[in-house]
Design a protein around this motif. Structure first.
Motif, PDB file in Angstrom:
ATOM      1  N   THR A 196      -1.509  -8.353 -11.163  1.00 36.76           N
ATOM      2  CA  THR A 196      -1.801  -7.243 -10.306  1.00 36.76           C
ATOM      3  C   THR A 196      -0.591  -6.690  -9.371  1.00 36.76           C
ATOM      4  N   ILE A 197      -0.190  -5.517  -9.358  1.00 30.98           N
ATOM      5  CA  ILE A 197       0.700  -4.998  -8.273  1.00 30.98           C
ATOM      6  C   ILE A 197      -0.147  -4.108  -7.507  1.00 30.98           C
ATOM      7  N   ASP A 198      -0.098  -4.321  -6.223  1.00 28.32           N
ATOM      8  CA  ASP A 198      -0.436  -3.076  -5.198  1.00 28.32           C
ATOM      9  C   ASP A 198       0.375  -3.112  -4.121  1.00 28.32           C
ATOM     10  N   GLY A 199       0.084  -1.901  -3.516  1.00 27.63           N
ATOM     11  CA  GLY A 199       1.122  -1.773  -2.250  1.00 27.63           C
ATOM     12  C   GLY A 199       2.472  -1.081  -2.735  1.00 27.63           C
ATOM     13  N   ASP A 200       2.646  -0.814  -3.819  1.00 33.77           N
ATOM     14  CA  ASP A 200       3.864   0.091  -4.185  1.00 33.77           C
ATOM     15  C   ASP A 200       3.910   1.468  -3.942  1.00 33.77           C
ATOM     16  N   ARG A 201       4.376   1.962  -2.718  1.00 34.61           N
ATOM     17  CA  ARG A 201       4.003   3.259  -2.251  1.00 34.61           C
ATOM     18  C   ARG A 201       5.007   4.135  -2.728  1.00 34.61           C
ATOM     19  N   PRO A 215       3.545   4.774  -7.188  1.00 35.42           N
ATOM     20  CA  PRO A 215       1.998   4.536  -7.231  1.00 35.42           C
ATOM     21  C   PRO A 215       1.455   3.973  -8.596  1.00 35.42           C
ATOM     22  N   ASP A 267       2.638   1.889 -10.677  1.00 37.31           N
ATOM     23  CA  ASP A 267       2.816   0.470 -10.828  1.00 37.31           C
ATOM     24  C   ASP A 267       1.878  -0.443 -10.412  1.00 37.31           C
ATOM     25  N   ASN A 268       0.794   0.265  -9.544  1.00 41.42           N
ATOM     26  CA  ASN A 268      -0.347  -0.230  -8.835  1.00 41.42           C
ATOM     27  C   ASN A 268      -1.452  -0.591  -9.659  1.00 41.42           C
ATOM     28  N   ARG A 269      -1.490  -1.390 -10.243  1.00 47.73           N
ATOM     29  CA  ARG A 269      -2.705  -1.928 -11.449  1.00 47.73           C
ATOM     30  C   ARG A 269      -2.304  -3.090 -12.097  1.00 47.73           C
ATOM     31  N   THR A 277      -1.544 -11.967  -8.259  1.00 48.19           N
ATOM     32  CA  THR A 277      -1.140 -10.666  -7.550  1.00 48.19           C
ATOM     33  C   THR A 277       0.072 -10.852  -7.058  1.00 48.19           C
ATOM     34  N   THR A 330       3.738  -8.855  -5.320  1.00 47.39           N
ATOM     35  CA  THR A 330       4.409  -7.725  -4.395  1.00 47.39           C
ATOM     36  C   THR A 330       5.369  -7.136  -5.553  1.00 47.39           C
TER      37      THR A 330
END
Length: 233
Positions: free
Chosen positions: A146-151, A154, A156-158, A181, A183
């Motif tokens: 899981t990728i989160d926090g890629d502003r 976005p 890519d955030n899944r 998870t 970054t």
């Protein structure tokens, strides 16, 4: 060398136009070594200087500005000449790869010292599935992350499922539970294959959710030799 080492780039036009055999102040003239295979094809080169010194105690330094070889025979031959150069006490070689085989050629491997280290290769993934399916993987395997926090990107955030099996590589969204998870800076650091997944996990950039997830990530992305870019960009 580009086909043999991850991270090498095509130089910009005119990059080699400044090569010369004239002296450059106290740097001394640039000299060249060329190695050829049994068919006469060039398979290794080295550029070197012998800087001038006004005192005997600072004399005897040989500077290797570049050395590239496409096979172990050429590499060994070039370094054998350079480290046995007459009246030389110290060999200095800037811009070398982190995993330099020269150390294991020496009778005393401790005689080789790294005096300065800096990064010369940087990546930031923008399209995760495209990037991950365009690289190769020496070890087959599957990993859900899981990728989160890629502003910046976005999309890519899944959670993604990466599956590599020889020439067949897929990276698709999945609703399954992730193994870890990560970054986007950490995934970008791993992309070329020279970064430690273990170190990134200890730094808090990777959070494992299943046993062995970090090890599986490391095995998928690691390459040998490590990535290197010899001239910058």
């Amino acid at each position: 060398m580009r086909p043999y080492r991850v991270g090498e780039l095509t130089p910009l036009p005119g990059h080699w136009d400044g090569l010369s055999d004239t002296s450059d102040g106290t740097n001394g003239p640039l000299r060249y070594l060329v190695h050829r295979d049994q068919r006469g094809n060039v398979d290794g080169i080295a550029n070197l200087r012998l800087p001038w010194s006004s005192t005997a105690d600072k004399a005897g330094t040989l500077v290797v500005e570049a050395l590239e070889a496409t096979n172990p025979t050429a590499y060994h031959a070039l370094w054998s000449v350079l480290i046995d150069f007459d009246l030389t006490k110290t060999v200095v070689a800037p811009g070398r790869p982190r995993d330099e085989p020269l150390r294991w050629m020496l009778t005393n491997p401790r005689a080789m010292r790294i005096t300065r280290q800096s990064d010369n290769l940087w990546a930031r993934l923008l399209d995760v599935p495209l990037a991950l399916t365009r690289r190769s993987y020496d070890t087959p395997g599957e990993l859900k992350f899981t990728i989160d926090g890629d502003r910046m990107c976005p999309a890519d955030n899944r959670t993604w499922r990466l599956r590599a099996d020889g020439a067949s590589v897929t990276c698709v969204p999945t609703s399954q539970v992730a193994d870890l998870t990560i970054t986007i800076p950490a995934l970008s650091s791993l992309y070329f294959g020279g970064m430690s997944a273990h170190d990134l996990a200890y730094a808090g950039r990777i959070t494992p959710h299943t046993d062995g997830a970090v090890g599986q990530l490391a095995r998928l992305f690691r390459i040998d030799p490590e990535p290197h870019n010899s001239f910058g960009f």
